[in-house]
Structure formats: structure tokens, C-alpha cells
Enzyme design. Structure first.
Site, short mmCIF file in Angstrom:
data_model
loop_
_atom_site.label_atom_id
_atom_site.label_comp_id
_atom_site.label_asym_id
_atom_site.label_seq_id
_atom_site.Cartn_x
_atom_site.Cartn_y
_atom_site.Cartn_z
N GLU A 244 0.82 -1.22 0.00
CA GLU A 244 0.00 0.00 0.00
C GLU A 244 0.85 1.27 0.00
O GLU A 244 0.35 2.35 -0.27
CB GLU A 244 -0.92 0.01 1.23
CG GLU A 244 -1.97 -1.09 1.18
CD GLU A 244 -2.68 -1.29 2.52
OE1 GLU A 244 -3.87 -1.61 2.50
OE2 GLU A 244 -2.04 -1.15 3.58
N ASP B 255 -11.92 -5.47 -2.62
CA ASP B 255 -12.74 -6.69 -2.70
C ASP B 255 -14.10 -6.36 -2.12
O ASP B 255 -14.31 -5.29 -1.57
CB ASP B 255 -12.07 -7.83 -1.91
CG ASP B 255 -11.79 -7.43 -0.47
OD1 ASP B 255 -10.66 -7.04 -0.16
OD2 ASP B 255 -12.73 -7.46 0.36
N1 SAH Z 1 -4.64 -12.55 2.98
C1 SAH Z 1 -4.04 -11.24 3.06
C2 SAH Z 1 -4.34 -10.71 4.41
C3 SAH Z 1 -4.25 -9.25 4.47
S1 SAH Z 1 -5.34 -8.69 5.64
C4 SAH Z 1 -2.59 -11.36 2.72
O1 SAH Z 1 -2.25 -12.36 2.12
O2 SAH Z 1 -1.76 -10.48 2.97
C5 SAH Z 1 -6.17 -7.47 4.70
C6 SAH Z 1 -5.62 -6.09 4.79
O3 SAH Z 1 -6.35 -5.28 3.88
C7 SAH Z 1 -5.81 -5.42 6.14
O4 SAH Z 1 -4.78 -4.49 6.37
C8 SAH Z 1 -7.19 -4.76 6.02
O5 SAH Z 1 -7.22 -3.49 6.62
C9 SAH Z 1 -7.46 -4.64 4.52
N2 SAH Z 1 -8.63 -5.36 3.98
C10 SAH Z 1 -8.90 -5.43 2.64
N3 SAH Z 1 -10.01 -6.15 2.42
C11 SAH Z 1 -10.46 -6.57 3.64
C12 SAH Z 1 -11.55 -7.40 4.05
N4 SAH Z 1 -12.38 -7.95 3.17
N5 SAH Z 1 -11.71 -7.64 5.38
C13 SAH Z 1 -10.86 -7.09 6.29
N6 SAH Z 1 -9.80 -6.32 5.93
C14 SAH Z 1 -9.58 -6.05 4.64
#
Ligand code: SAH
Length: 249
Positions: free
Chosen positions: A17, A214
Site C-alpha cells: 500500500e 474486494d
Molecule cells: N490474505 C491477506 C491478508 C491481508 S489482511 C494477505 O495475504 O496479505 C487485509 C488487509 O487489507 C488489512 O490491512 C485490512 O485493513 C485490509 N482489507 C482489505 N479487504 C479486507 C476485508 N475484506 N476484510 C478485512 N480487511 C480487509
């Protein structure tokens, strides 16, 4: 640094980001604290400090506390991605939080669900002037990106409630439950409301800017990976730079 000059902090959770922004920001000094790197710079007429909070509410709270106690920060901008919850909040849109709430805070029956014990409220408001500036600037940046063919459909800027919790919401059932409990929530993420609570306690203005990666549904993990790699970092750079250029010194 002049004591009267308060830095502007730029915070994101994940390297994806902030990578474009860190490349664009002229490097000055790096300071290490609590396993985080704080990048200090003079940029767009401001003293700036940029940092990666890491993912989740505790990580965001630790980072924000350090910014406010050790880096003379007077305004905080969080930039990152989030899952869209509100109707019409689509991948590629931008949501600017005017209030934030922790959707996993539940000390009932001692306190109403979502209420922050001791604060007597469940929502914390972002700074109205910062929010107005960010909404205006984000609209202009997105219009330009669309006109230049960088985005296929015209993205929209939304302003409203953003909810945070220590949960990556990636099932249609989970997002439906959140929508039912909090019908006015536009987006869900994992840091904003924690940063808001620390800024509230210290009386420091802040804004949270989230690009929708998403729809927090069964396809969330696929959309998220693609979006974060391809778009999130460029969005953050364009919006934050334009905000700094307009932000009163
Ligand atoms: N699976 C991801 C996990 C990242 S967590 C990885 O492989 O890195 C997701 C990050 O994006 C967090 O910092 C959160 O603030 C944001 N985010 C984006 N979409 C999200 C969602 N559907 N639910 C919760 N956080 C989300």
C-alpha cells in the site's frame, strides 16, 4: 525541527500500500522503533513521517501511539485497501471514513454492543476538515485516472462509516452478518478504528482513506491479491500527494 511545526503522518498497513509513495517521497532519515521503520521527509511543503503499521488493530494502535508521542505528529492520514460492504461500493471505489467503529468490540451486557467501554460511544469521528479535503481531492484524482484510461469504469468516492476488526472478511455469510448489524457501514478493514481511538485519546485530527480491493465475500481473497499488487500503491500515492499539496501548512 521547529517545535511549532507538527508533522503529517502517513500510515498504511502493508508494504504494497505504501511502496509507490515511499519511492516518490524524497528520503531524509529513517528511525527504527518497536520493529517499525519511520521514514522522515520534507515533502509537498510539509514535514512528513511515513510508516507501515502492520495488519490489525493492536499493530495500528502501537504505531499511532509512537507517532503521536515520539514524532511530533499533528495530523494523521491512513491510506490502504478495504472490503466494500455498502450497496454500490465497488472494487476500485474510494471510501473516506467520516466515522469509524470496531465491529468486534462487544462488552455486552455490561455495555451496548460496539460501545467503547469508558468512552460512551461506538463511533469515533474523523476530522471534518480533513475528510472534506480528502473527498474533494480523491474525486479529482479518480476523474483524471479514468480520463487517462487507467481505470475501466468510473470509480466513485463515498463518505461514511468504516468498520474495523481483527478479521479478514472473506465469506458472503460474514459480510451479510456485518451488513445486518451495521446497515450504514460502507467498508470493512482491520486498522482504521484503532488508529481513530488513539488519535481521539490524544486529540489529534485524522482521516482514513480506503480503496476498495474486494467485496468482503467468497471471492475476496482472489480480488484482494490482484488489486493490492496492481493498483493499491499507485492509488495511495496519487491521493496522498494531492492531499498534501492542498493541506494548509
Ligand atoms: N490474505 C491477506 C491478508 C491481508 S489482511 C494477505 O495475504 O496479505 C487485509 C488487509 O487489507 C488489512 O490491512 C485490512 O485493513 C485490509 N482489507 C482489505 N479487504 C479486507 C476485508 N475484506 N476484510 C478485512 N480487511 C480487509
Amino acid at each position: 525541527m521547529n517545535q511549532a511545526v507538527r508533522r503529517v503522518a502517513i500510515v498504511a498497513a502493508m508494504p504494497e500500500e505504501l511502496s509507490a509513495l515511499l519511492q516518490a517521497m524524497p528520503p531524509d532519515k529513517q528511525v527504527q522503533r518497536a520493529g517499525r521503520t519511520f521514514w522522515l521527509s520534507q515533502w509537498c511543503g510539509h514535514e512528513v513521517v511515513a510508516v507501515l503499521s502492520r495488519i490489525g488493530k493492536v499493530a495500528a494502535a502501537t504505531t499511532t501511539t509512537l507517532l503521536l508521542t515520539e514524532f511530533a505528529v499533528g495530523r494523521v492520514l491512513f491510506t490502504g485497501v478495504a472490503g466494500g460492504l455498502g450497496e454500490g461500493v465497488r472494487v476500485g471505489d474510494v471510501v473516506v471514513a467520516d466515522a469509524l467503529l470496531q465491529h468486534d468490540m462487544d462488552a455486552s451486557p455490561l455495555f451496548p454492543r460496539f460501545e467503547l467501554p469508558g468512552l460512551g460511544v461506538d463511533r469515533l469521528r474523523a476530522d471534518a476538515d480533513l475528510v472534506a479535503l480528502v473527498v474533494q481531492v480523491a474525486g479529482e484524482v479518480l476523474d483524471k485516472a479514468h480520463l487517462h484510461g487507467l481505470l475501466q469504469s468510473a470509480p466513485r468516492v463515498h463518505q461514511g462509516l468504516v468498520i474495523s476488526g481483527d478479521l479478514f472478511v472473506d465469506t458472503t455469510a460474514e459480510s451479510a452478518a456485518l451488513r445486518l448489524a451495521l446497515p450504514d457501514a460502507l467498508a470493512v478493514e482491520m486498522e482504521g478504528a484503532a488508529l481513530a481511538q488513539v488519535c481521539h485519546d490524544f486529540g489529534v485530527p485524522f482521516a482514513v482513506i480506503r480503496t476498495i480491493s474486494d467485496r468482503a465475500d467468497d471471492a475476496a481473497h482472489v480480488d484482494f491479491q490482484r488489486f493490492v499488487l496492481e493498483v493499491a500503491s499507485r492509488y495511495s500515492l496519487a491521493v496522498v500527494k494531492a492531499v498534501l499539496e492542498r493541506l494548509p501548512r
